[in-house]
Write an enzyme that holds these catalytic residues in place. Structure first.
Site, PDB file in Angstrom:
ATOM      1  N   ARG A 290      -3.956  10.948   4.053  1.00 12.96           N
ATOM      2  CA  ARG A 290      -2.876  11.901   4.233  1.00 12.96           C
ATOM      3  C   ARG A 290      -1.855  11.865   3.097  1.00 12.96           C
ATOM      4  O   ARG A 290      -1.367  12.897   2.642  1.00 12.96           O
ATOM      5  CB  ARG A 290      -2.186  11.615   5.569  1.00 12.96           C
ATOM      6  CG  ARG A 290      -1.061  12.564   5.877  1.00 12.96           C
ATOM      7  CD  ARG A 290      -0.412  12.259   7.207  1.00 12.96           C
ATOM      8  NE  ARG A 290       0.643  13.223   7.419  1.00 12.96           N
ATOM      9  CZ  ARG A 290       0.447  14.438   7.914  1.00 12.96           C
ATOM     10  NH1 ARG A 290      -0.764  14.821   8.228  1.00 12.96           N
ATOM     11  NH2 ARG A 290       1.454  15.274   8.069  1.00 12.96           N
TER      12      ARG A 290
ATOM     13  N   LYS B 293       0.827  -1.205   0.000  1.00 12.33           N
ATOM     14  CA  LYS B 293       0.000   0.000   0.000  1.00 12.33           C
ATOM     15  C   LYS B 293       0.863   1.257   0.000  1.00 12.33           C
ATOM     16  O   LYS B 293       0.641   2.185  -0.790  1.00 12.33           O
ATOM     17  CB  LYS B 293      -0.904   0.022   1.238  1.00 12.33           C
ATOM     18  CG  LYS B 293      -1.714   1.324   1.380  1.00 12.33           C
ATOM     19  CD  LYS B 293      -2.396   1.419   2.719  1.00 12.33           C
ATOM     20  CE  LYS B 293      -1.518   2.005   3.786  1.00 12.33           C
ATOM     21  NZ  LYS B 293      -1.631   3.474   3.899  1.00 12.33           N
TER      22      LYS B 293
ATOM     23  N   ASP C  81       6.160  20.125   7.207  1.00 17.06           N
ATOM     24  CA  ASP C  81       7.197  21.148   7.080  1.00 17.06           C
ATOM     25  C   ASP C  81       8.354  20.687   6.205  1.00 17.06           C
ATOM     26  O   ASP C  81       8.865  21.463   5.377  1.00 17.06           O
ATOM     27  CB  ASP C  81       7.754  21.529   8.462  1.00 17.06           C
ATOM     28  CG  ASP C  81       6.700  22.116   9.384  1.00 17.06           C
ATOM     29  OD1 ASP C  81       5.508  21.938   9.084  1.00 17.06           O
ATOM     30  OD2 ASP C  81       7.061  22.732  10.391  1.00 17.06           O
TER      31      ASP C  81
ATOM     32  N   ARG D 161      -8.485   0.385   4.795  1.00 17.64           N
ATOM     33  CA  ARG D 161      -7.528   1.303   4.189  1.00 17.64           C
ATOM     34  C   ARG D 161      -6.243   0.589   3.800  1.00 17.64           C
ATOM     35  O   ARG D 161      -5.563   1.018   2.854  1.00 17.64           O
ATOM     36  CB  ARG D 161      -7.187   2.448   5.153  1.00 17.64           C
ATOM     37  CG  ARG D 161      -8.290   3.447   5.388  1.00 17.64           C
ATOM     38  CD  ARG D 161      -7.797   4.599   6.250  1.00 17.64           C
ATOM     39  NE  ARG D 161      -6.524   5.080   5.737  1.00 17.64           N
ATOM     40  CZ  ARG D 161      -5.415   5.223   6.477  1.00 17.64           C
ATOM     41  NH1 ARG D 161      -5.431   4.941   7.758  1.00 17.64           N
ATOM     42  NH2 ARG D 161      -4.307   5.662   5.925  1.00 17.64           N
TER      43      ARG D 161
ATOM     44  N   PRO E  10       3.788  16.717  10.861  1.00 21.96           N
ATOM     45  CA  PRO E  10       3.758  17.940  10.057  1.00 21.96           C
ATOM     46  C   PRO E  10       4.376  17.744   8.676  1.00 21.96           C
ATOM     47  O   PRO E  10       5.166  16.821   8.455  1.00 21.96           O
ATOM     48  CB  PRO E  10       4.593  18.919  10.893  1.00 21.96           C
ATOM     49  CG  PRO E  10       5.516  18.052  11.693  1.00 21.96           C
ATOM     50  CD  PRO E  10       4.725  16.817  12.004  1.00 21.96           C
TER      51      PRO E  10
END
Length: 434
Positions: free
Chosen positions: A96, A22, A128, A402, A126
């Site tokens: 995500r 996946k 970033d 998922r 995050p």
């Protein structure tokens, strides 16, 4: 909402074929945005996550065809032109990893508007590092009202990017953008996971020039265009490890095929230390345990080739029945012990302090109603239910869908007493009980 019901105590005997990875498949699908020619991916898993991404890619201009090929399930993707460079929140929030369309959109069309993915139940995670890498490649990036607005009208420029810590997602994202950048890009402190190598192999088949994938320094010589290719997705190492632990938990003998034991070498070492019999072979590994008491083992999650954080919950389930106290240290994601209270509902003895869990083995687990909190946590509850006395009912199994293909069928074929209750069936059951 569906639930999975397990009647514990059945030994597992048989063979399980492992699906395509996946975590690799979804990045390979994103790579299809980099070319106008068809990208044919074989050994594709059929999962909620791959279908979510397929919907997003279609919105951006891709034609996505799922079909059965000579080598099994495959997906053919072709983005003749990008008709929209906007990835909206209603699609990105569902998975995500879909945030990784930002780099390919920017590299090919010079602009992109992509929703920030938001938080995650297993930590902040995050983006970033992703944005810093794209800025280093010359992108102009602005954050506004929950979206990333990125522009590179003159194209991306190769750069040297040193990640402050290892990040699989950021490494993959930088690779997806840098393949069409002008000049050389060097990624330092890059992730070394097999999925990184798989992405590089596919991109190279498409005409990219990537070297060093699988090591901590990756070099990418930018090219002006990429073409189509055919590529087989690597076996899913997390599914491999999960079924290995399920076999050890339930007892019996299970042969895992169409996979690679070297992808989970660290896990297999720990399983042998715990007293499980492990026999690698050409196309996978055989797991055997015939009733002997497990031994407590200490683990610490680490970037590959260390112990995978995505197998931590499943290993904790195994340790609930081990003799002695095992210590499990989670160093990758904060807040990734949410499965511990649910395992405790089955009778497990687990104490959490910060990033460390102490698991004192008990003589037996007992079935109960439990609730999945994330993908890996949910399957840890299924594993525990295989060995628990009585019936275990796992709720919120949409998490499982998922990342695990045909989980009940694969376990059931080996003797597990496992079934799925659909929403309507659950209502009927409740009515009957009343």
């Amino acid at each position: 909402m569906d639930r999975i019901v397990i009647e514990g105590g059945a030994r597992l005997e048989g063979e399980i074929a492992i699906s395509g990875a996946k975590n690799s498949a979804i990045k390979l699908m994103a790579a299809s945005l980099l070319t106008s020619e068809p990208l044919r991916l074989t050994n594709m898993p059929r999962l909620a996550d791959t279908r979510f991404l397929g919907k997003l890619l279609t919105r951006l201009g891709a034609e996505v065809e799922e079909r059965d090929g000579p080598d099994g399930a495959e997906t053919v993707l072709q983005t003749s032109e990008i008709i929209s460079a906007i990835a909206p929140y209603d699609l990105v929030r569902q998975m995500r990893a879909s945030f990784n369309v930002l780099g390919p959109l920017l590299a090919r069309s010079g602009q992109a508007k992509v929703s920030l993915p938001g938080g995650c139940t297993i930590g902040a995670r995050p983006v970033d590092l992703h944005l810093s890498a794209l800025r280093a490649l010359g992108a102009d990036i602005d954050l506004h009202e929950g979206y990333v607005y990125a522009q590179a009208p003159r194209g991306l420029i190769g750069a040297e990017i040193a990640f402050p810590f290892v990040s699989v997602g950021a490494t993959e994202h930088a690779m997806l953008a840098a393949v069409l950048a002008e000049g050389e890009t060097v990624l330092r402190n890059a992730a070394c996971e097999p999925e990184i190598v798989d992405l590089a192999d596919c991109l190279n088949k498409m005409g990219a020039r990537i070297s060093g994938a699988g090591m901590d320094v990756i070099r990418i010589q930018g090219v002006s265009r990429l073409g189509g290719a055919t590529h087989a997705v690597i076996p899913d190492r997390i599914e491999t490890g999960t079924f290995a632990l399920a076999a050890a938990m339930a007892g019996g003998e299970v042969r895992l095929t169409r996979t690679r034991s070297d992808f989970i070498a660290n896990l297999l070492d720990k399983m042998e230390e715990a007293g499980v019999e492990v026999t690698p072979h050409n196309d996978g590994v055989t797991i055997k345990r015939n009733g002997q008491r497990l031994k407590a083992v200490t683990i610490e999650t680490d970037p590959y080739p260390g112990f995978a954080t995505d197998l931590q919950a499943q290993f904790m389930a195994l340790m609930t029945l081990a003799d002695g106290e095992s210590v499990i240290r989670e160093t990758i994601f904060e807040n990734r012990f949410m499965h511990a209270p649910e395992l405790a509902r089955l009778g497990a003895d687990i104490a959490i302090q910060g990033g460390e869990a102490r698991v004192r083995g008990v003589s037996s687990l007992n079935g109960a109603q439990v609730m999945a909190t994330d993908l890996r946590a949910s399957v840890s509850l299924v594993i525990a239910g295989l060995a628990a006395q009585g019936e275990t009912e796992v709720g919120r199994v949409y998490h499982l869908d998922r990342g695990f293909e045909r989980l009940e069928a694969k376990l059931g074929a080996c003797g597990a007493k496992i079934r799925r209750l659909k929403g309507a069936e659950m209502i009927e059951d409740l009515t009957a009980d009343a």
